[in-house]
Design an enzyme around this catalytic site. Sequence first.
Site, mmCIF file in Angstrom:
data_model
loop_
_atom_site.group_PDB
_atom_site.id
_atom_site.type_symbol
_atom_site.label_atom_id
_atom_site.label_comp_id
_atom_site.label_asym_id
_atom_site.label_seq_id
_atom_site.Cartn_x
_atom_site.Cartn_y
_atom_site.Cartn_z
ATOM 1 N N SER A 20 40.587 50.121 -44.299
ATOM 2 C CA SER A 20 39.389 49.167 -44.551
ATOM 3 C C SER A 20 39.099 48.194 -43.547
ATOM 4 C CB SER A 20 39.614 48.667 -45.990
ATOM 5 O OG SER A 20 39.508 49.358 -47.016
ATOM 6 N N LYS A 63 35.186 48.701 -42.877
ATOM 7 C CA LYS A 63 33.991 47.978 -43.642
ATOM 8 C C LYS A 63 33.317 46.847 -42.609
ATOM 9 C CE LYS A 63 35.720 48.897 -48.021
ATOM 10 N NZ LYS A 63 37.009 49.423 -47.952
ATOM 11 N N SER A 112 37.235 44.322 -50.362
ATOM 12 C CA SER A 112 37.469 45.622 -50.110
ATOM 13 C C SER A 112 37.141 46.767 -50.992
ATOM 14 C CB SER A 112 38.697 46.064 -49.438
ATOM 15 O OG SER A 112 38.943 46.868 -48.337
#
Length: 302
Positions: A59, A62, A116
């Site tokens: 993640s 992101k 997240s």
Amino acid sequence: MRQPILISLLALFLITATAARAETAPLPNLASVNAAAAYLDDGKLLLAKNADRQVPIASVTKLMTALVVLESGASLNEQLEFYPRHVDAPNNAYTRIRVGSTLRRGDMLRIALMSSENFAAYTLARHYPGGYDAFVAAMNETATSLGMTGTHFVDPTGLSAGNRSTAADLVRLVVAASGHEEIREYSTSRYFTANFRQPRYRLDFGNTNILVHRDSWGVSLSKTGYLTEAGRCLVMVSQMEGRDVVTVLLDSFGSRSPVGDAGRIKNWLLTGERGRVAGAAREYEQQRNPQFATAANTPAVN
């Protein structure tokens, strides 16, 4: 007038001494298999551990998602609908968000960064001009423009292990992302309540980086990540010895290992001490390194 001058000279001396110590001291012991750290203002690496090894980043992806959204110029106040997935998620994509409900683009971006939220990151890509595929293409174009030569993205969430980068490349990404006030603010929000529409409901979110909750760290940008293939990951900007330091920690063993590594880097900059890591973390690294070596020598299949 003399006292402020003396204070400024002392501060300059301490910063210079810290930088010199970092250049000459043996690198700290880290539980993370791959890592890098740099001063935010110049991007110069203070330490590098397998920093050019291309690995899954989970993640941490992101951060690039946020960069593409903000640089598109789209309104952060626009209400966006959560569409059903048009492709299956590569990994578990559990979410509390209801399909068909709407949320401000800015709030979607906030919960994608701080908590997240995968469905939020996916939905941001679906609403990009040209759609999902155009968004992923823009992620890779942005990586190229930043000189991230060891980086490739296949989805905006990080649920795919196909999203790969290097610790050194992620330093570049963090430096670029830190230029956006929204990314700094959203990624370090401690708690947030998102107000959805159609139907109306609320959901509470918390930050996934415990160091954000500690004032002594002065965290001004943050992103965590986890996949089985990627291990525990943490990238952030925090205050260390009076300067903003970019820390990139990839493939750590155990949920607390990235935090421990951040502390070891901070102490290393202050004292030059290398610190210690648990035996289990060392065993984990001994298992992972041969796996990366094997992967690097395996021809790609088109």
